[in-house]
Write a protein that holds these residues in place. Structure first.
Motif, PDB file in Angstrom:
ATOM      1  N   TRP A 198       0.994  -1.056   0.107  1.00 25.66           N
ATOM      2  CA  TRP A 198      -0.014   0.109   0.018  1.00 25.66           C
ATOM      3  C   TRP A 198       0.895   1.188  -0.002  1.00 25.66           C
ATOM      4  O   TRP A 198       1.808   1.321   0.773  1.00 25.66           O
ATOM      5  N   GLU A 199       0.828   2.222  -1.025  1.00 22.76           N
ATOM      6  CA  GLU A 199       1.634   3.470  -0.855  1.00 22.76           C
ATOM      7  C   GLU A 199       0.899   4.570  -1.368  1.00 22.76           C
ATOM      8  O   GLU A 199       0.009   4.362  -2.225  1.00 22.76           O
ATOM      9  N   PRO A 200       1.138   5.414  -0.695  1.00 21.76           N
ATOM     10  CA  PRO A 200       0.287   6.686  -1.065  1.00 21.76           C
ATOM     11  C   PRO A 200       0.722   7.377  -2.324  1.00 21.76           C
ATOM     12  O   PRO A 200       1.858   7.330  -2.594  1.00 21.76           O
ATOM     13  N   ASP A 201      -0.290   8.046  -3.203  1.00 20.78           N
ATOM     14  CA  ASP A 201       0.116   8.682  -4.364  1.00 20.78           C
ATOM     15  C   ASP A 201       0.631  10.152  -3.981  1.00 20.78           C
ATOM     16  O   ASP A 201       0.492  10.533  -2.757  1.00 20.78           O
ATOM     17  N   ASP A 202       0.804  11.032  -4.862  1.00 21.84           N
ATOM     18  CA  ASP A 202       1.028  12.529  -4.613  1.00 21.84           C
ATOM     19  C   ASP A 202      -0.217  13.090  -3.904  1.00 21.84           C
ATOM     20  O   ASP A 202      -0.080  14.087  -3.527  1.00 21.84           O
ATOM     21  N   GLN A 203      -1.434  12.438  -4.123  1.00 24.20           N
ATOM     22  CA  GLN A 203      -2.659  13.129  -3.470  1.00 24.20           C
ATOM     23  C   GLN A 203      -2.930  12.549  -2.028  1.00 24.20           C
ATOM     24  O   GLN A 203      -4.029  13.052  -1.333  1.00 24.20           O
ATOM     25  N   GLY A 204      -1.872  11.714  -1.550  1.00 23.84           N
ATOM     26  CA  GLY A 204      -2.365  11.297  -0.352  1.00 23.84           C
ATOM     27  C   GLY A 204      -3.278   9.786  -0.305  1.00 23.84           C
ATOM     28  O   GLY A 204      -3.545   9.381   0.583  1.00 23.84           O
ATOM     29  N   VAL A 205      -3.644   9.590  -1.419  1.00 25.85           N
ATOM     30  CA  VAL A 205      -4.661   8.601  -1.846  1.00 25.85           C
ATOM     31  C   VAL A 205      -3.919   7.237  -1.794  1.00 25.85           C
ATOM     32  O   VAL A 205      -2.691   6.992  -2.470  1.00 25.85           O
ATOM     33  N   GLU A 206      -4.199   6.157  -1.224  1.00 26.30           N
ATOM     34  CA  GLU A 206      -3.353   4.846  -1.022  1.00 26.30           C
ATOM     35  C   GLU A 206      -3.867   4.049  -1.946  1.00 26.30           C
ATOM     36  O   GLU A 206      -5.035   3.630  -2.360  1.00 26.30           O
ATOM     37  N   ASN A 207      -2.754   3.378  -2.944  1.00 28.83           N
ATOM     38  CA  ASN A 207      -3.095   2.464  -3.843  1.00 28.83           C
ATOM     39  C   ASN A 207      -2.293   1.182  -3.701  1.00 28.83           C
ATOM     40  O   ASN A 207      -1.146   1.617  -2.964  1.00 28.83           O
TER      41      ASN A 207
END
Length: 92
Positions: A35-44
């Motif tokens: 699980w990694e956060p993207d540049d907007q803080g949403v985890e994908n």
């Protein structure tokens, strides 16, 4: 059941080879999910293997439970992930 048996065999192999470093090839050559956060803080979910890393696409993977997993299957995954990361694709 097939995937669970493969996972059990993989863990047994890592234990037998006394792999304790997270950067050991025996470990990084396994298909891993994070699980990694993207540049907007949403985890994908991010899929990693050796030096390749891809966002998980939530795509339909077919009937993977009927897939027989062998050491050759693992090598194919490593090859395809590497080729995809070099933008070479995976078609035969």
């Amino acid at each position: 059941v097939v995937i669970d048996v493969h996972a059990k065999d993989t863990v047994a192999k890592l234990i037998d080879e006394r792999v304790s470093d997270k950067n050991a090839f025996e470990w990084i050559s396994q298909l891993r999910y994070f699980w990694e956060p993207d540049d907007q803080g949403v985890e994908n979910i991010e899929v990693r293997m050796v030096q390749s890393s891809f966002p998980y696409g939530y795509e339909y993977l077919g009937n993977s439970f009927r897939l027989v997993i062998t050491p050759l299957t693992d090598m194919c995954y490593i090859t395809l992930m590497g080729a995809q990361s070099l933008n070479l694709g995976g078609a035969p």
